[in-house]
Design an enzyme around this catalytic site. Structure first.
Site, PDB file in Angstrom:
ATOM      1  N   HIS A 173       0.824  -1.213   0.000  1.00 24.12           N
ATOM      2  CA  HIS A 173       0.000   0.000   0.000  1.00 24.12           C
ATOM      3  C   HIS A 173       0.856   1.261   0.000  1.00 24.12           C
ATOM      4  O   HIS A 173       2.078   1.214   0.183  1.00 24.12           O
ATOM      5  CB  HIS A 173      -0.931  -0.004   1.211  1.00 24.12           C
ATOM      6  CG  HIS A 173      -0.224   0.019   2.537  1.00 24.12           C
ATOM      7  ND1 HIS A 173       0.296   1.167   3.095  1.00 24.12           N
ATOM      8  CD2 HIS A 173       0.039  -0.973   3.435  1.00 24.12           C
ATOM      9  CE1 HIS A 173       0.849   0.892   4.260  1.00 24.12           C
ATOM     10  NE2 HIS A 173       0.711  -0.415   4.491  1.00 24.12           N
ATOM     11  N   CYS A 189       3.103  -4.776   6.846  1.00 22.77           N
ATOM     12  CA  CYS A 189       2.736  -4.536   5.460  1.00 22.77           C
ATOM     13  C   CYS A 189       3.893  -3.898   4.694  1.00 22.77           C
ATOM     14  O   CYS A 189       4.847  -3.397   5.275  1.00 22.77           O
ATOM     15  CB  CYS A 189       1.490  -3.665   5.385  1.00 22.77           C
ATOM     16  SG  CYS A 189      -0.007  -4.496   5.957  1.00 22.77           S
TER      17      CYS A 189
END
Length: 224
Positions: A173, A189
């Protein structure tokens, strides 16, 4: 500094950043340490997008190896595969001509990194964000839901990693903390510059294979 205040400062910085001289990157891993001047010099304009324009980061402030570029690639993965090298802090999108598009990334801090094979299960535009139960347990004061936007930690785009039909809860992301690229600061992440995750989002399809490699040692990336 709250995420909302950070986003507000970033927006205020945009018309000023073009006047800022290019200066070497400073160590700034915690947004609470960032002053308004620190934030302002990272931004040089916007990239038109819907429903929000994407604040464009001055890549001159990044180490050269963290700037998006096409490199020679000697791996055996098929074209269209995303290869994440946690140790070198790079994400590769394999091409069909012995090259890959290489992006600088921020990765999970010690104890949060993940490795394995997955696929892009779905893609999100200015996605909403909710913390995992583990995040809440570690930081009980985290907001339980943040709508997509400039103050959202997932940034402008997200690729959701699935193992079969099961969401792994790991994502690739964007980020509103560009100085964190090249460092191990996330909760697991893979974070990218918003302008880079936009580029990756446009290049890959749902179903694209993803391989995340990690040895726990900082090594030279496998590109020539």
């Amino acid at each position: 500094m709250s995420i909302s205040r950070f986003a507000a400062l970033a927006l205020l910085a945009l018309p000023l950043a073009a006047c800022q001289p290019n200066v070497p990157q400073e160590s700034m891993t915690d947004p609470q340490d960032a002053t308004e001047a620190d934030i302002a010099r990272w931004y040089i304009g916007t990239i038109p997008d819907d429903p929000f324009d994407i604040p464009q980061v001055d890549t001159n402030l990044l180490p050269e190896e963290m700037v998006r570029q096409t490199v020679k690639y000697n791996g055996s993965e098929q074209a269209g595969t995303i290869v994440v090298d946690i140790d070198s802090r790079h994400l590769y999108l394999v091409q069909n001509n012995g090259t890959a598009v290489r992006y600088g990334i921020g990765v999970g801090k010690q104890g949060f990194s993940w490795k394995g094979a997955a696929r892009v299960g779905r893609k999100g535009v200015w996605p909403n964000w909710s913390p995992t139960s583990t995040m809440v347990r570690i930081k009980p004061d985290l907001p339980r839901h943040v709508k997509g936007g400039l103050d959202n930690p997932l940034g402008a785009r997200a690729l959701y990693l699935y193992n079969g039909n099961v969401d792994t809860l790991f994502r690739i992301h964007g980020t509103n903390e560009p100085w964190s690229i090249g460092q191990a600061v996330s909760s697991g992440c893979i974070r990218m510059l918003n302008q880079d995750v936009l580029d990756l989002y446009q290049r890959v399809e749902v179903g694209a294979p993803v391989i995340v490699k990690r040895t726990g040692k900082r090594v030279v990336a496998n590109a020539e």
